[in-house]
Write a protein that holds these residues in place. Sequence first.
Motif, PDB file in Angstrom:
ATOM      1  N   VAL A  47      16.447 -12.631  34.109  1.00  0.00           N
ATOM      2  CA  VAL A  47      15.458 -12.678  35.183  1.00  0.00           C
ATOM      3  C   VAL A  47      15.096 -14.113  35.545  1.00  0.00           C
ATOM      4  N   PHE A  48      14.815 -14.932  34.562  1.00  0.00           N
ATOM      5  CA  PHE A  48      14.230 -16.244  34.849  1.00  0.00           C
ATOM      6  C   PHE A  48      15.245 -17.397  34.852  1.00  0.00           C
ATOM      7  N   LEU A  49      16.143 -17.413  33.893  1.00  0.00           N
ATOM      8  CA  LEU A  49      17.096 -18.522  33.855  1.00  0.00           C
ATOM      9  C   LEU A  49      18.208 -18.339  34.892  1.00  0.00           C
ATOM     10  N   ALA A 235       9.336  -5.951  41.489  1.00  0.00           N
ATOM     11  CA  ALA A 235       9.691  -5.863  42.910  1.00  0.00           C
ATOM     12  C   ALA A 235       8.555  -5.212  43.686  1.00  0.00           C
ATOM     13  N   ALA A 236       7.337  -5.270  43.132  1.00  0.00           N
ATOM     14  CA  ALA A 236       6.184  -4.633  43.764  1.00  0.00           C
ATOM     15  C   ALA A 236       5.980  -5.168  45.180  1.00  0.00           C
ATOM     16  N   PRO A 254      19.211  -6.452  41.433  1.00  0.00           N
ATOM     17  CA  PRO A 254      19.057  -5.408  40.418  1.00  0.00           C
ATOM     18  C   PRO A 254      18.184  -5.908  39.266  1.00  0.00           C
ATOM     19  N   GLY A 255      17.295  -5.056  38.792  1.00  0.00           N
ATOM     20  CA  GLY A 255      16.433  -5.447  37.692  1.00  0.00           C
ATOM     21  C   GLY A 255      17.154  -5.399  36.361  1.00  0.00           C
ATOM     22  N   GLU A 261      14.755  -2.898  40.392  1.00  0.00           N
ATOM     23  CA  GLU A 261      14.876  -4.099  41.212  1.00  0.00           C
ATOM     24  C   GLU A 261      13.987  -5.214  40.676  1.00  0.00           C
ATOM     25  N   MET A 262      14.309  -6.430  41.055  1.00  0.00           N
ATOM     26  CA  MET A 262      13.502  -7.612  40.781  1.00  0.00           C
ATOM     27  C   MET A 262      13.547  -8.503  42.029  1.00  0.00           C
TER      28      MET A 262
END
Length: 737
Positions: A47-49, A235-236, A254-255, A261-262
């Motif tokens: 997610v972050f890197l 993904a709010a 894709p989460g 999702e993201m």
Amino acid sequence: MTKGPIEEQETSSQTSIEWCKDGQPVSTQFGDVYFSREDGLAESRYVFLEHNQLEQRFKALEDNASFIIGETGFGTGLNFLSCWQMWQEHAPNNAQLTFISTEKYPLAPEDLKRALTLWPSLSPLIDKLLNAYEMHFTSRHTPQYKTLSFGNARLLLLINDAEVGFKELLHQAAITTDENRVQNLSAIKPVWEGVDAWFLDGFAPAKNPDMWTAPLYKTIALLSKKGTSFSTFTAAGNVRRGLTEVGFKITKAPGFGRKREMLYGVFEIDHQALHAKQGDADNSITASKNTTTDKKTRRSSSTKNGTPWAAINNYKPLQPQQTVAIIGGGLAGCHSAYALAKRGFKVTVIDRQEKLAAEASGNPQGVLYAKLSPHSQTLSNFNLDALLYSQSFYQDYWQQTKQGDCCGVLQLSYNDKAQKNHQGIHKRFASAKSIQLVDKEQASHIANIPLATSALYLPYSGWLSPQLLCQWLCEHEQISIVNNTVIRSLNQCKNSKKWSLVGKITSSDETSYEHTFDQVIIANANDAKVFDQTRWLPTQAVRGQISYLETQAPINQLQTVICAEGYIPPAAAMAINNDAKQIHALGASFNLKCNDKELRDIDHHSNLANITKHIAGLSEDSDKCLRESIHSGRVGFRCTSPDYLPLAGPAPIHSEFEETYQALSFNAKTVIHSAGPYFSGLYVNIAHGSRGLAYTPLVAELIACTMAGQPLPMSQEAANSLNPARFIIRDLMRRNH
């Protein structure tokens, strides 16, 4: 963040945590997990890197580059650790990483340690984080701004609500100024350009809606620059809309795991271009007629003046190829040199003595401690932050040099006032392992001699030799030392804005010295007043005398530093009249309005009495023998300010300050939207009083970060409280014309 059932519940005594059978921590307050049950480390990397493209961006960095990451929700520190690991693997060795993270509900050290045992592949980094975290941890409920340093990586941990925490990075003007109505953002935004990548973490928006708010997104935008990236596990829709409204271009992906999702994206707005049409070419904010003269504005009921006097109107960050001169080779100067050198800057330390730390910093034994308080006030908060930072900073020195001793410090509860104060401190910081309240028996055991009172115990403190410390700090390839040189004037070149330093080399029959540098730090304590630019500084010289006491029973058994009205460290080898002896350097007198450079017996007797009266069962014969064992001593003159805080930051142009902010002398609540007039490339670092060992590491970081254009190691408000210009503003406000 995928949740799962709690198979086995165990609630921590200090935090709102339940522990699953597999070791997963779950917040009972938010009903959410700290990281994915499937694989928290893999989630962090994905997610972050990956979605901030950090591996590629780290590899592309130039030497001595700076990279800044902002995070909402420190949690267990897993995102920081995974990012730090990637930084070590792919970034240049001399690049600087600043990781800024907010956390409203910090985990207790034991809970953090338990949570991170799940990731053995990160264990070397985890150990370093846990050691620093425990050393800095004081309370789960008090807002804090902590700086944890790990070589070329820094963690700025803001214990606060995310929005409030990140606003601490902005100038005070953000309280009252709408950035959409000013001519330039320099009075709101910090001097550093902005965050490079955002990790928008924290508990899910549905579980923790108080964090995911429009004000937070607006603050994030103010701390961003064109090209700043972000990623988040959620993904709010409200998150997507909020980030879009403040200038981020959003992309769905894709989460991780069971997350569908993201979101990730990039900040597209150029702040400066957005406001260039409204303002002049310089960085000052020219107030409109209404804001400077309107009676309603001048009679504002606000108790916090929004005038951006601490914003630098002509700020230019130090460039890698530029040079810095530091005038003064004491603790302030040498720490400043070290802080700049480790960032890759070339530094020259100029001192009038034959060797470093030969004046106020020259005591053979200096004690690391600070005056703490149970109350949250500017001075006491700075003392706490400086102490915690310096204790951590000196661990490397103690381990590498074996000089001095991290033997702990006992601050005795020697009267009713001190006892009440220490009890209040213990109540405020009951969870802190770095600040402990011990009874008389415990204190005596720690000291290894019988003491008469209870004490506040600082186990990570101790004593150092300031001279040896200064030598260690300056053993860097980027630092040059010029001794026996007195600088008498500073002159700024009109075209280049460089500084010409003019003086004399005292070891060569007063040979002239004249060299030019790009930027200058004045760190020569009371002698700062010799320069026209800083002659006005409201400093005072305070005489201090220490006494050299040859060790004997019972103090030859002392194993820690004892502080009361004075202090005594354990004995150390010292040459007295060419004889090697085990000596305690007792300190120190505090003589106001005394210019006597000679040793005084009255001060020797006072230094000894301030310690011996707190040793239980000391006989008259022993007391007499101790008095007869004082072998000389040393006199120095501390540099102090009226409010006992250091003078640290950019050097203001006094006459222009008075002219720019003259309206404050008529009404202290007047808001003047003009950034402060400061000398370009001139800084001050003086007035550390008797707390030089504690204050100078953090203050040097403050000045180095300001010069280098990096996030500060303290809040902007705290930095303002050290800014030398504060006295000009206070004086104007108190004139009451």
